[in-house]
Design an enzyme around this catalytic site. Structure first.
Site, PDB file in Angstrom:
ATOM      1  N   HIS A 127       0.737  -1.249   0.016  1.00 43.40           N
ATOM      2  CA  HIS A 127      -0.048  -0.077  -0.086  1.00 43.40           C
ATOM      3  C   HIS A 127       0.759   1.289  -0.062  1.00 43.40           C
ATOM      4  O   HIS A 127       1.765   1.413   0.670  1.00 43.40           O
ATOM      5  CB  HIS A 127      -0.918  -0.020   1.007  1.00 43.40           C
ATOM      6  CG  HIS A 127      -1.971   1.093   1.272  1.00 43.40           C
ATOM      7  ND1 HIS A 127      -1.905   2.320   1.095  1.00 43.40           N
ATOM      8  CD2 HIS A 127      -3.280   0.793   0.958  1.00 43.40           C
ATOM      9  CE1 HIS A 127      -3.085   2.949   0.950  1.00 43.40           C
ATOM     10  NE2 HIS A 127      -3.975   2.200   0.854  1.00 43.40           N
ATOM     11  N   GLU A 129       0.228   4.159   1.217  1.00 44.11           N
ATOM     12  CA  GLU A 129       0.544   4.677   2.532  1.00 44.11           C
ATOM     13  C   GLU A 129       1.741   4.224   3.454  1.00 44.11           C
ATOM     14  O   GLU A 129       2.490   4.907   3.981  1.00 44.11           O
ATOM     15  CB  GLU A 129      -0.777   4.661   3.381  1.00 44.11           C
ATOM     16  CG  GLU A 129      -0.638   5.379   4.806  1.00 44.11           C
ATOM     17  CD  GLU A 129      -1.766   4.845   5.571  1.00 44.11           C
ATOM     18  OE1 GLU A 129      -2.974   5.149   5.067  1.00 44.11           O
ATOM     19  OE2 GLU A 129      -1.278   4.703   6.648  1.00 44.11           O
TER      20      GLU A 129
END
Ligand code: F3S
Length: 282
Positions: A127, A129
């Protein structure tokens, strides 16, 4: 009369709304050229609309290197420190739309790793993030996503371990993984950095569905958070429909009396929610 209830938490969370608004602000100010580092949101309609207004998406570090002028907007997921520095070094205009909740994790990771702590991120290593958070640590980071990985995790140093979480990670799963790591008796500090926006959206959707005669869930076909919302609502209300846009709504299937509930996934813009609401009110 049909009553329509729209969830307050339907659609964009605070961080995503803020990021999208920041891009539109740049457009309004007539800035040119404007780039977003990765799509600002997982919604094709919004990204296409921005494209028409001259906002281009850059996907890779290589594409960033090729830029010579303009504004680069960092989306709500945030990025590695190195990317920040590079944008500034290249004298590009940096607009940081990193969600403040993600920014907080960057600060923790930077500070704790500076103190010598070993950073562990509970989250999905793929991901963006998580990749961004990783890039704020001064020391090597371990990302743990499964129970198996938590079991296998070993720390050889004497230093403290600082555990943080991806903002959208499941709370129960986070606790379970922390419990497994804690059994190893290392010196640990745990900072639960999960954002409550997703949970609040789900709780409210369930509550509305429980009172509704018909429930409409709006969101992208591939959006996992919308699918989850749909499951929650379906459990409470048999008459739950999953639609992407107003075109998918079959108004004849709506009850003429009673209550219609509406919620929407995290990447659904407000105007789509409003259109559906209006249609239900007719
Ligand atoms: Fe959204 Fe920020 Fe939470 S982007 S899900 S408000 S961490």
């Amino acid at each position: 009369m049909r009553k329509v209830m729209v969830a307050k938490t339907a659609g964009f969370c605070f961080g995503v709304r803020r990021a999208v608004e920041k891009v539109y602000e740049q457009v309004k100010e007539g800035k040119h050229p404007i780039y977003t580092y990765g799509p600002i949101i997982h919604n094709e309609t919004v990204v296409e609309d921005l494209e028409k207004k001259g906002v281009q998406v850059i996907q890779t570090r290589h594409e960033l290197e090729e830029l010579t002028e303009g504004t680069v907007v960092i989306r709500s997921h945030g990025v590695e420190k190195e990317i920040y520095d590079r944008i500034l070094q290249k004298n590009l205009n940096l607009i940081d739309a990193t969600c403040p909740y993600v920014k907080k994790i960057h600060k923790i990771v930077e500070r704790e790793s500076q103190k010598g702590s070993k950073i562990v991120i509970i989250g999905n290593p793929e991901h963006p993030e998580v990749q961004g958070i990783k890039g704020w640590s001064k020391t090597p980071v371990t990302v743990i996503e499964s129970e198996e990985e938590a079991e296998k995790f070993q720390h050889s140093g004497e230093n403290q371990i600082c555990i943080v979480s991806q903002t959208t990670f499941n709370y129960n799963k986070f606790n379970k993984l922390v419990e497994i790591i804690s059994k190893k008796r290392y010196d640990i500090i745990v900072l639960n950095t999960i954002c409550s926006a997703t949970e609040e959206r789900q709780t409210e959707a369930g509550k509305i569905a429980a009172q509704a005669d018909c429930m409409i869930v709006i969101g992208g076909k591939h959006s996992s958070n919308t699918q989850k919302l749909f499951e929650i609502c379906k459990k409470e209300c048999e008459n739950t429909y999953y639609i992407q846009t107003l075109d998918d709504l079959d108004a004849t299937s709506l009850p003429s009396m009673g209550c219609v509930g509406i919620t929407a996934g995290a990447s659904t813009p407000n105007n789509i929610i409003e259109e559906v609401q209006k249609k239900c009110q007719i």
